[in-house]
Design a protein around this motif. Sequence first.
Motif, short mmCIF file in Angstrom:
data_model
loop_
_atom_site.label_atom_id
_atom_site.label_comp_id
_atom_site.label_asym_id
_atom_site.label_seq_id
_atom_site.Cartn_x
_atom_site.Cartn_y
_atom_site.Cartn_z
N VAL A 378 0.69 -1.13 -0.10
CA VAL A 378 0.04 0.08 -0.02
C VAL A 378 0.93 1.07 0.06
N GLY A 379 2.03 1.18 0.81
CA GLY A 379 2.66 2.23 0.82
C GLY A 379 3.48 2.75 -0.55
N GLN A 380 3.97 1.39 -1.19
CA GLN A 380 4.66 1.48 -2.30
C GLN A 380 3.74 2.20 -3.41
N LEU A 381 2.41 1.78 -3.46
CA LEU A 381 1.47 2.41 -4.58
C LEU A 381 1.04 3.55 -4.29
N THR A 382 0.86 3.89 -3.07
CA THR A 382 0.44 5.30 -2.64
C THR A 382 1.62 6.33 -3.16
N THR A 383 2.65 5.99 -2.92
CA THR A 383 3.92 6.85 -3.50
C THR A 383 3.96 6.88 -5.03
N TYR A 384 3.83 5.76 -5.33
CA TYR A 384 3.68 5.74 -7.04
C TYR A 384 2.81 6.94 -7.55
N TRP A 385 1.40 6.80 -6.94
CA TRP A 385 0.44 7.57 -7.50
C TRP A 385 0.63 8.99 -7.13
N GLU A 386 1.24 9.30 -6.10
CA GLU A 386 1.36 10.77 -5.58
C GLU A 386 2.49 11.34 -6.62
N ASP A 387 3.55 10.52 -7.10
CA ASP A 387 4.43 11.03 -8.04
C ASP A 387 3.76 11.27 -9.43
N MET A 388 2.70 10.31 -9.76
CA MET A 388 1.98 10.45 -10.93
C MET A 388 1.31 11.66 -10.98
N VAL A 389 0.64 11.90 -10.09
CA VAL A 389 -0.27 13.06 -9.75
C VAL A 389 0.49 14.35 -9.90
N ALA A 390 1.81 14.46 -9.28
CA ALA A 390 2.54 15.50 -9.33
C ALA A 390 3.25 15.81 -10.75
N GLN A 391 3.39 14.75 -11.22
CA GLN A 391 3.97 15.04 -12.82
C GLN A 391 2.54 15.68 -13.45
N ALA A 392 1.61 15.19 -13.57
CA ALA A 392 0.54 15.88 -14.06
C ALA A 392 0.26 17.20 -13.86
N GLU A 393 0.38 17.60 -12.50
CA GLU A 393 0.12 18.89 -12.02
C GLU A 393 1.36 19.88 -12.49
N ARG A 394 2.36 19.39 -12.81
CA ARG A 394 3.58 20.10 -13.40
C ARG A 394 3.45 20.34 -14.88
N LYS A 395 2.69 19.78 -15.58
CA LYS A 395 2.40 19.72 -17.02
C LYS A 395 1.42 20.81 -17.45
N PRO A 396 1.79 21.35 -18.61
CA PRO A 396 0.45 22.46 -18.97
C PRO A 396 -0.92 21.79 -19.11
N GLN A 397 -1.69 22.76 -18.96
CA GLN A 397 -2.97 22.12 -18.77
C GLN A 397 -3.52 21.01 -19.69
N LYS A 398 -3.52 21.32 -21.13
CA LYS A 398 -3.75 20.31 -22.00
C LYS A 398 -2.79 18.85 -21.86
N GLU A 399 -1.80 19.14 -21.75
CA GLU A 399 -0.80 18.16 -21.70
C GLU A 399 -1.05 17.05 -20.33
N GLY A 400 -1.46 17.79 -19.31
CA GLY A 400 -1.64 17.49 -17.77
C GLY A 400 -3.07 16.50 -18.12
N ALA A 401 -4.10 17.18 -18.75
CA ALA A 401 -5.37 16.56 -18.84
C ALA A 401 -5.08 15.45 -19.72
N SER A 402 -4.43 15.45 -20.89
CA SER A 402 -3.92 14.12 -21.83
C SER A 402 -3.27 13.12 -21.01
N PHE A 403 -2.23 13.39 -19.91
CA PHE A 403 -1.42 12.70 -19.22
C PHE A 403 -2.39 11.95 -18.25
N ARG A 404 -3.45 12.73 -17.57
CA ARG A 404 -4.30 11.95 -16.72
C ARG A 404 -5.49 11.06 -17.41
#
Length: 573
Positions: A378-404
Amino acid sequence: MKRRRMNQVPLFSSAGELANLVVTSNLTDISWAMILEFRRGQSALPCSVQPMVYDPTPNEPNRTIVVFAPSPDSTQYALSQGGDLVPCPEFDFLCTKGCPSVSINRAALTLFTPLYGHLSALKNKLNKREGQLIITGHSLGGSIASLFTLYLLSSMDKESKCRPICITFGSPLIGNFGLQHSHWNSFFVHVVSNKDPLPTLFLPSGRSAPTSSHSQATAYKPFGTYLLCSELGCACFDDPDLILKILTVASSEVAGGVLQVVDYGEILRNLKNRAICKGTQPVGERFAYPFSDGIVMELKTIGIDPAKHNIDITRMEAEARALAKKTNASDAKELNDIKKYMVMLEWYKKKSKEANKCYYDCFKNGDFQRDVRIEEFVGQLTTYWEDMVAQAERKPQKEGASFRTGWLQSATTFRRMVEPLDIAIFYRDGGRDYINNGRSPLYKLLQKLYDEAAKNPPDSKKKNVSVLLTDDSCFWAHVEESILSCQSLNHANSTPEQRESSWKNLVKFGEYVTKQIENFAVSPEIFLEQSTFMKWWRMYEASIDAFRNFYTSPLVNFMKSHKYDDYGLPEEA
């Protein structure tokens, strides 16, 4: 012979080899040739800024070229407007959480803004094309080409059959930090000579336009790949901090005064001949440190002495090696690990059901020794998805939406599988009101993204839900709160007001569960005899008998008639 590992860090810098690849690809030659052709036929009007589109020909049936080459008068007028950075709402699609606004060079906008309507129509036309699309320009024409390419990319989807490449020559920096975080960087190649003053025009030590202010000069940030050239050779770099440092150094050494015209055609011919002939610079001794020494040699090739200009080669090497370690192979391994953790949770869920228990209850009660490993997963999965969300939020709006969009389904499965385990820990430790006091920002955000993406109402058709996860990842929090309401209702010291409030909460929960059942949105495991939900039902049924003897509801009828025994089973043919 020992094979080199895929994720092994490189021994040598490849900036020079990449540069040779670019100059021998013919794309730069073709782009510069079309700029010259456009200029030869350019209108004599003093303020001509219209682009020229060269459609596919019989010799090049799959290539479209768009050229931006403003007239000298147009360029001088734009430069006189200044080099400060100004907000540009047309490019808000590049905004990120960390960079909520994008600013563009005023001189470039002076030329781009009047063309916006024409470029909008051109964008729609090019979106229908197939094959290779080159967008190119020189000087401020390169700035407009870059802005138009960003504008074009913002409207393209992943299935587009025509992906542009923007090649500029001697183009000034055009924007701030907001341009850097785009994966569109790979679509841009900027050719810059160390003798050309234009690319450094708006930097503090460059030759500024008459009314230009340098108060915002430090806000300028390069983006894309830079092909930096000198009479000794060329090298490619994409590190924005290093590029900015090199341009700043160049701005202090290039001849001042009137902006001179640099013949990029001659430069490209010399570079191509050098690359083909494999010309190399003499080296006095064998490299003791191949990677860092290679970077030093490449910088000297473009006329930059790292020692003289205080360029941190150690930092460059460390960053390059760190990037090399994060290869597709390591990314694939991480993804495989995440899949493995999810499989282990599925296995845990299956084993719990075989014991006639919900995996929620098994984890909450610590029924199995394997629960310790489950917490690790659970800890490993949570860390992974926190990183994925952080990556999406660092991307421009359209790229972040496509990434998500690409990972939202997997993220939803993670939330539905893992959040119940966090809820179990919360109530096991004596918590109350998980949704308001215990739910993590990660789950809230993933829920929000899912709700925004869900365009259709739930499918209420009967289906086999025996292997499905409960849709509402907070279901067990609602169950736990309803157990607390039952306890409050039956507590001897509860006031009439407290009992009435608890009863209303129970009625509301019953309506919620009824809706979930009607939509087949809960897993059948909630009806296992030892589940927390069945514990709640027994408490609720006793409360009805004690306090509301004649109360009935769809859920009460469903439970008392044992209809849940057939819940979710496939219909007989």
